[in-house]
Scaffold this active site. Structure first.
Site, PDB file in Angstrom:
ATOM      1  N   LYS A 195       0.814  -1.226   0.000  1.00 35.15           N
ATOM      2  CA  LYS A 195       0.000   0.000   0.000  1.00 35.15           C
ATOM      3  C   LYS A 195       0.845   1.272   0.000  1.00 35.15           C
ATOM      4  O   LYS A 195       0.332   2.354  -0.256  1.00 35.15           O
ATOM      5  CB  LYS A 195      -0.979   0.009   1.186  1.00 35.15           C
ATOM      6  CG  LYS A 195      -0.351   0.201   2.541  1.00 35.15           C
ATOM      7  CD  LYS A 195      -1.423   0.292   3.615  1.00 35.15           C
ATOM      8  CE  LYS A 195      -0.808   0.520   4.989  1.00 35.15           C
ATOM      9  NZ  LYS A 195      -1.845   0.642   6.035  1.00 35.15           N
ATOM     10  N   ASP A 196       2.156   1.142   0.279  1.00 31.39           N
ATOM     11  CA  ASP A 196       3.043   2.308   0.256  1.00 31.39           C
ATOM     12  C   ASP A 196       3.598   2.600  -1.126  1.00 31.39           C
ATOM     13  O   ASP A 196       4.264   3.626  -1.316  1.00 31.39           O
ATOM     14  CB  ASP A 196       4.236   2.089   1.200  1.00 31.39           C
ATOM     15  CG  ASP A 196       3.847   2.143   2.664  1.00 31.39           C
ATOM     16  OD1 ASP A 196       2.778   2.713   2.969  1.00 31.39           O
ATOM     17  OD2 ASP A 196       4.602   1.605   3.495  1.00 31.39           O
ATOM     18  N   ARG A 232      -7.499   8.254   3.896  1.00 31.30           N
ATOM     19  CA  ARG A 232      -8.636   7.346   3.669  1.00 31.30           C
ATOM     20  C   ARG A 232      -9.334   7.028   4.989  1.00 31.30           C
ATOM     21  O   ARG A 232     -10.562   7.130   5.097  1.00 31.30           O
ATOM     22  CB  ARG A 232      -8.142   6.041   3.017  1.00 31.30           C
ATOM     23  CG  ARG A 232      -9.230   4.959   2.894  1.00 31.30           C
ATOM     24  CD  ARG A 232      -8.624   3.627   2.489  1.00 31.30           C
ATOM     25  NE  ARG A 232      -7.613   3.171   3.432  1.00 31.30           N
ATOM     26  CZ  ARG A 232      -7.864   2.460   4.527  1.00 31.30           C
ATOM     27  NH1 ARG A 232      -9.107   2.109   4.821  1.00 31.30           N
ATOM     28  NH2 ARG A 232      -6.896   2.087   5.327  1.00 31.30           N
ATOM     29  N   ARG A 233      -8.568   6.641   6.000  1.00 35.69           N
ATOM     30  CA  ARG A 233      -9.185   6.328   7.297  1.00 35.69           C
ATOM     31  C   ARG A 233      -9.848   7.563   7.895  1.00 35.69           C
ATOM     32  O   ARG A 233     -10.942   7.477   8.462  1.00 35.69           O
ATOM     33  CB  ARG A 233      -8.126   5.768   8.261  1.00 35.69           C
ATOM     34  CG  ARG A 233      -7.657   4.364   7.875  1.00 35.69           C
ATOM     35  CD  ARG A 233      -6.626   3.850   8.863  1.00 35.69           C
ATOM     36  NE  ARG A 233      -6.123   2.539   8.454  1.00 35.69           N
ATOM     37  CZ  ARG A 233      -4.850   2.175   8.509  1.00 35.69           C
ATOM     38  NH1 ARG A 233      -3.937   3.025   8.959  1.00 35.69           N
ATOM     39  NH2 ARG A 233      -4.476   0.965   8.120  1.00 35.69           N
ATOM     40  N   ARG A 279       0.889  10.479  13.600  1.00 38.51           N
ATOM     41  CA  ARG A 279       2.006   9.828  12.910  1.00 38.51           C
ATOM     42  C   ARG A 279       2.788   8.950  13.876  1.00 38.51           C
ATOM     43  O   ARG A 279       2.603   8.975  15.081  1.00 38.51           O
ATOM     44  CB  ARG A 279       2.924  10.895  12.303  1.00 38.51           C
ATOM     45  CG  ARG A 279       2.328  11.703  11.172  1.00 38.51           C
ATOM     46  CD  ARG A 279       2.119  10.917   9.911  1.00 38.51           C
ATOM     47  NE  ARG A 279       3.292  10.150   9.501  1.00 38.51           N
ATOM     48  CZ  ARG A 279       4.348  10.646   8.881  1.00 38.51           C
ATOM     49  NH1 ARG A 279       4.381  11.936   8.582  1.00 38.51           N
ATOM     50  NH2 ARG A 279       5.365   9.880   8.551  1.00 38.51           N
ATOM     51  N   ARG A 324       2.417   4.627  18.129  1.00 34.35           N
ATOM     52  CA  ARG A 324       0.994   4.967  18.162  1.00 34.35           C
ATOM     53  C   ARG A 324       0.289   4.284  19.324  1.00 34.35           C
ATOM     54  O   ARG A 324      -0.583   4.876  19.968  1.00 34.35           O
ATOM     55  CB  ARG A 324       0.338   4.584  16.833  1.00 34.35           C
ATOM     56  CG  ARG A 324       0.862   5.370  15.650  1.00 34.35           C
ATOM     57  CD  ARG A 324       0.090   5.079  14.394  1.00 34.35           C
ATOM     58  NE  ARG A 324       0.897   5.323  13.199  1.00 34.35           N
ATOM     59  CZ  ARG A 324       0.423   5.333  11.973  1.00 34.35           C
ATOM     60  NH1 ARG A 324      -0.850   5.114  11.752  1.00 34.35           N
ATOM     61  NH2 ARG A 324       1.218   5.549  10.943  1.00 34.35           N
ATOM     62  N   CYS A 345      -1.031   9.789  -1.820  1.00 34.91           N
ATOM     63  CA  CYS A 345      -1.388  10.078  -0.428  1.00 34.91           C
ATOM     64  C   CYS A 345      -2.333  11.266  -0.308  1.00 34.91           C
ATOM     65  O   CYS A 345      -2.840  11.556   0.768  1.00 34.91           O
ATOM     66  CB  CYS A 345      -0.122  10.326   0.395  1.00 34.91           C
ATOM     67  SG  CYS A 345       0.754   8.826   0.859  1.00 34.91           S
TER      68      CYS A 345
END
Length: 311
Positions: free
Chosen positions: A87-88, A135-136, A153, A159, A246
């Site tokens: 996904k990156d 997106r989230r 971040r 996190r 992004c």
């Protein structure tokens, strides 16, 4: 029979998750070729995406921030292959490089980890949820417009520490990453793919290498997972048709059923108020075409003004 080879140099980011993915790749290669661990060297590369922690990535360059320094080493021969989270990866790669292998996909769902409530819908009104993903953030605002959604971040352990310290009431992480780090017990709610669709490529590990490198191609062939490669061809073609980066809240997921690919995709405005969805299917051999056509159809439905709002 062991494969005779010189030292195999694997490039990766330095986060716990990136290293877990590089180690998984090495383990699979060791098993496939009967090679010892010391046949491999894992080279940790610091990327701009890792170093920049105070701003949204969309403001400073997008997906390529996690890959550029690694790809430089791959292009000039300092490493033999690079292990990435799919996904990156930007949809356009540097000349001479390609995604040559995908490992079997992990759970593609998003996970909610709650501090003040175990489920997203049970959070109190006005609760703060942290996420670094546009997106989230957009999906959170779509489901719960009352929430205070903030930039959040850091790597996975960072996190989780911030969450435990009460900096936010909840956060969103990829289920796959938590599983690979043996942290799935932290998840308070696994969100359904239907109501909280994942990023294209989520849950998949991809390997990037030089086009025409026969030694590396032969090395990777036994560990390549065809179904994951087809699903990702579909999802990445969808992303490319939308010029996804992004900066763009885009979700897309392809899966297999009875020899066909079933694809669902969504585009949203960053505030989550406007969204367009599509579901389609077709033969696995047409995976890229299915994704591209789905992206083109959503672009047509949304119209130019929708995309202008992202830039």
């Amino acid at each position: 029979m062991a494969m005779e080879t010189d030292l195999i140099r694997i490039g990766t980011r330095g986060s716990d998750l990136a290293l877990a993915q590089a180690h998984e790749t090495r383990t699979r290669l060791m098993a496939a070729h009967g090679l010892p661990k010391d046949a491999f060297e894992i080279e940790v590369v610091s990327t701009a995406g890792d170093r920049i922690q105070d701003r949204p990535l969309a403001e400073v360059g997008g997906k390529g921030l996690f890959t550029m320094e690694i790809e430089e080493r791959l292009s000039d021969g300092r490493i033999d292959l690079a292990v990435h989270s799919a996904k990156d990866m930007p949809t356009e790669l540097p000349n001479g490089l390609h995604l040559s292998c995908f490992l079997p996909r992990e759970d593609a769902r998003d996970a909610f980890i709650g501090h003040s409530a175990q489920k997203l819908l049970d959070l109190p009104q006005g609760a703060t949820v942290g996420s670094s993903s546009l997106r989230r953030q957009a999906l959170l605002r779509r489901m719960r417009p009352d929430l205070n959604v903030v930039l959040y971040r850091g790597n996975v352990p960072t996190r989780l520490r911030k969450l435990a310290a009460g900096e936010v009431d909840g956060t969103m992480l990829a289920m796959a990453g938590l599983r690979r780090l043996n942290l799935a017990d932290q998840v308070t709610e696994a969100l359904p793919l239907t109501s909280f669709p994942p990023a294209p490529g989520q849950g998949a590990i991809c390997i990037e290498s030089r086009i025409g490198d026969e030694r590396v191609d032969a090395l990777l062939l036994p560990i390549a997972h065809e179904e994951t490669a087809s699903a990702l061809a579909c999802e990445r073609a969808f992303l490319a048709a939308l010029d996804g980066s992004c900066r763009t809240p885009i979700a897309g997921h392809a899966r297999f059923s009875d020899g066909k690919i079933l694809f669902s995709g969504m585009i949203l405005t960053p505030d989550g108020r406007d969204a367009h969805e599509i579901e389609t299917d077709g033969p696995a051999a047409d995976a890229a075409a299915i994704g591209r056509q789905a992206g083109e159809e959503l672009r047509r439905r949304a119209g130019p003004d929708f995309f202008a709002s992202w830039t």
